[in-house]
Design an enzyme around this catalytic site. Sequence first.
Site, short mmCIF file in Angstrom:
data_model
loop_
_atom_site.label_atom_id
_atom_site.label_comp_id
_atom_site.label_asym_id
_atom_site.label_seq_id
_atom_site.Cartn_x
_atom_site.Cartn_y
_atom_site.Cartn_z
N ASP A 188 31.53 10.54 16.92
CA ASP A 188 32.77 11.29 16.74
C ASP A 188 33.03 11.48 15.24
O ASP A 188 32.86 10.54 14.46
CB ASP A 188 33.90 10.47 17.39
CG ASP A 188 35.14 11.29 17.70
OD1 ASP A 188 35.06 12.53 17.62
OD2 ASP A 188 36.17 10.68 18.04
N HIS A 189 33.44 12.68 14.86
CA HIS A 189 33.86 12.97 13.47
C HIS A 189 32.88 12.51 12.39
O HIS A 189 33.24 11.73 11.50
CB HIS A 189 35.24 12.36 13.18
CG HIS A 189 36.35 13.03 13.92
ND1 HIS A 189 36.81 14.29 13.58
CD2 HIS A 189 37.08 12.63 14.99
CE1 HIS A 189 37.79 14.64 14.41
NE2 HIS A 189 37.96 13.65 15.28
N GLU A 210 34.64 21.46 15.34
CA GLU A 210 36.09 21.65 15.39
C GLU A 210 36.48 22.87 14.55
O GLU A 210 36.61 22.75 13.34
CB GLU A 210 36.74 20.37 14.83
CG GLU A 210 38.22 20.41 14.62
CD GLU A 210 38.72 19.11 13.97
OE1 GLU A 210 38.23 18.02 14.33
OE2 GLU A 210 39.60 19.19 13.11
N GLY A 213 46.65 10.41 16.46
CA GLY A 213 47.69 9.44 16.11
C GLY A 213 49.04 9.82 16.68
O GLY A 213 49.15 10.18 17.84
N GLY A 226 42.98 13.68 20.39
CA GLY A 226 44.43 13.43 20.26
C GLY A 226 45.11 13.12 21.58
O GLY A 226 46.31 13.35 21.72
N ASN A 239 38.86 12.48 24.55
CA ASN A 239 38.66 11.27 23.75
C ASN A 239 39.85 10.34 23.94
O ASN A 239 41.00 10.77 23.82
CB ASN A 239 38.55 11.60 22.26
CG ASN A 239 37.35 12.47 21.94
OD1 ASN A 239 36.53 12.75 22.81
ND2 ASN A 239 37.23 12.87 20.70
ZN LIG Z 1 39.18 13.44 16.82
#
Ligand SMILES: [Zn+2]
Length: 294
Positions: A88-89, A141, A190, A221, A244
């Site tokens: 991820d990321h 993304e 978050g 998210g 996720n």
């Molecule tokens: Zn993410």
Amino acid sequence: MVAKPKDLSQNRALKIVKKASDEGYAVPALCCYNVESIIAGVRAAEAKNSPVIIQLFPWAVTYADGLLVHAAAEAADNAKVPVAVHMDHAQTPEIVKRAADLGGFDGIMVDMSHYEKEENFAKTRELVKYCNDRGIITEAEPGRIEGGEDGVGDTADFALQGLLTSPEQAEEFVSLGIHWLAPAFGNVHGNYGPKGPQLDYDRLRAIQKQVGDRVQLVLHGASGKWFFDELYDKVISCGMAKCNINDAMNDHFINVLKEKAGKAPLTTLIEEGTLAMQKAIERHMDYMGSTGKA
Ligand SMILES: [Zn+2]
């Protein structure tokens, strides 16, 4: 470790999420920070007869020098249900290549969203090819999902505003050869604040209409404070096929530690923390409809 298939259509991460998209449910993608969360994820998947994705941040690669990736890959190889391992990321070309070369990942999120558009495109195109050549599929993304997660650089660090994804942008990213697309449609990493998620479903539907026949949509998210049956039903009806989860599982581990540290043996903390995460993951398999879909 099982060798990655050269034919990407046989990639296990792609097969898991494609099936979910075709059949109208989503697969939980678990943001794992330790071996306990990997164990919890596989146990939940086997208990619910559900597919699952184990996700690791670049932090997990650097912190344990690849050891957690190999543990996750072995857990996926040995599971009785379909399990895949995804990064991820991955936010720099260096970490994408390092992750791809480790051999344990089925997928990698090539997140160049903090670069300006031209550079983002050029880097994404090159890295997608690098991954594909090694049997690994990619996620990207378009736009920019705001906020940060433990173990990921906060996009705010790059002093850029969050940008929502347009169908045109989604189309441009699909042309780079990605398999999964993570749209920004009001979702944040978050904290959502007191009003909760303000999601732009019309935008999400327009993106699905534009590119949903060629890529699978994936959700970032999904806060454990706001996302339950109803919200999952809604985003899944707009095409989300991988969601996720992070605090929604990891907070349960932390709560066990908070409650029992110093009062019970370490083995008890580990076992009870693992079981608490497993139960939370199982609930998410029910919310997302992946239960029984292995
Ligand atoms: Zn993410």
